[in-house]
Enzyme design. Structure first.
Site, PDB file in Angstrom:
ATOM      1  N   GLN A  49       0.746  -1.397  -0.348  1.00 39.63           N
ATOM      2  CA  GLN A  49       0.219  -0.127  -0.640  1.00 39.63           C
ATOM      3  C   GLN A  49       0.829   1.237   0.325  1.00 39.63           C
ATOM      4  OE1 GLN A  49      -3.303   0.175   2.413  1.00 39.63           O
ATOM      5  NE2 GLN A  49      -3.984   2.166   1.846  1.00 39.63           N
ATOM      6  N   PHE A  50       1.340   1.621  -1.532  1.00 41.62           N
ATOM      7  CA  PHE A  50       1.542   3.072  -1.726  1.00 41.62           C
ATOM      8  C   PHE A  50       1.423   4.164  -0.625  1.00 41.62           C
ATOM      9  CE2 PHE A  50      -0.605   2.939  -5.250  1.00 41.62           C
ATOM     10  CZ  PHE A  50      -0.808   4.628  -5.339  1.00 41.62           C
ATOM     11  N   THR A  51       0.158   4.337  -0.281  1.00 39.30           N
ATOM     12  CA  THR A  51      -0.719   5.105   0.432  1.00 39.30           C
ATOM     13  C   THR A  51      -0.320   6.072   1.116  1.00 39.30           C
ATOM     14  OG1 THR A  51      -2.475   4.589   0.646  1.00 39.30           O
ATOM     15  CG2 THR A  51      -2.690   4.888  -1.411  1.00 39.30           C
TER      16      THR A  51
END
Length: 150
Positions: free
Chosen positions: A78-80
């Site tokens: 999850q890059f966010t």
């Protein structure tokens, strides 16, 4: 590395209408990777997660780990988690690693968790549009950033 760890009664990841991973009791781990992360972060974070005492013992006290309970783990990239929100209303993801860096790190992390847990770990599909479903147990949600480990 940044993580959001949720104690779950069940969790699953679906991609294009197909369930790619599902677990019962255990942990859902959302993982964000940045370029400064390395093997030391992987090793430290994996040990921290599998030994994190956030499951109830017989007295109802959070005193047991996923290792103690025999629970399962799903790890979802999850890059966010590396969103920068200081300026404006549109998050910037400049700190999140590009796929050529993040994918090998993600795969190494999953392998390390499997070693430390002693069994197969569920995953999402890196970069895919994933639908993550969970039943948070507690609710118990813990955040860990390896940059704050000291």
């Amino acid at each position: 590395m940044k993580t959001v760890i949720q104690r779950v009664s069940k969790a699953s990841v679906t991609v294009d209408g197909q369930v790619v991973s599902s677990i019962g009791y255990g942990l859902l781990v959302l993982l964000g990777i940045e370029d400064a992360d390395g093997k030391e972060d992987i090793d430290w974070l994996s040990q921290k997660i599998v030994n994190l005492r956030i499951f109830n013992d017989d007295d109802g006290v959070m005193n047991r780990s996923v290792l103690d309970t025999g629970g399962d783990i799903i790890v979802v990239s999850q890059f966010t988690l590396h969103a920068l929100t200081k300026k404006g209303n549109r998050p910037s993801y400049i700190k999140a690693s590009k796929p050529e860096v993040a994918i090998p790190m993600y795969e190494s992390f999953v392998e390390k968790i499997e070693q430390d847990l002693g069994k197969k770990v569920g995953t999402g599909i890196f970069g895919a549009d994933m639908k993550v479903e969970l039943l948070n147990d507690g609710p118990v949600t813990i955040t860990i950033d390896t940059k704050n480990k000291e």
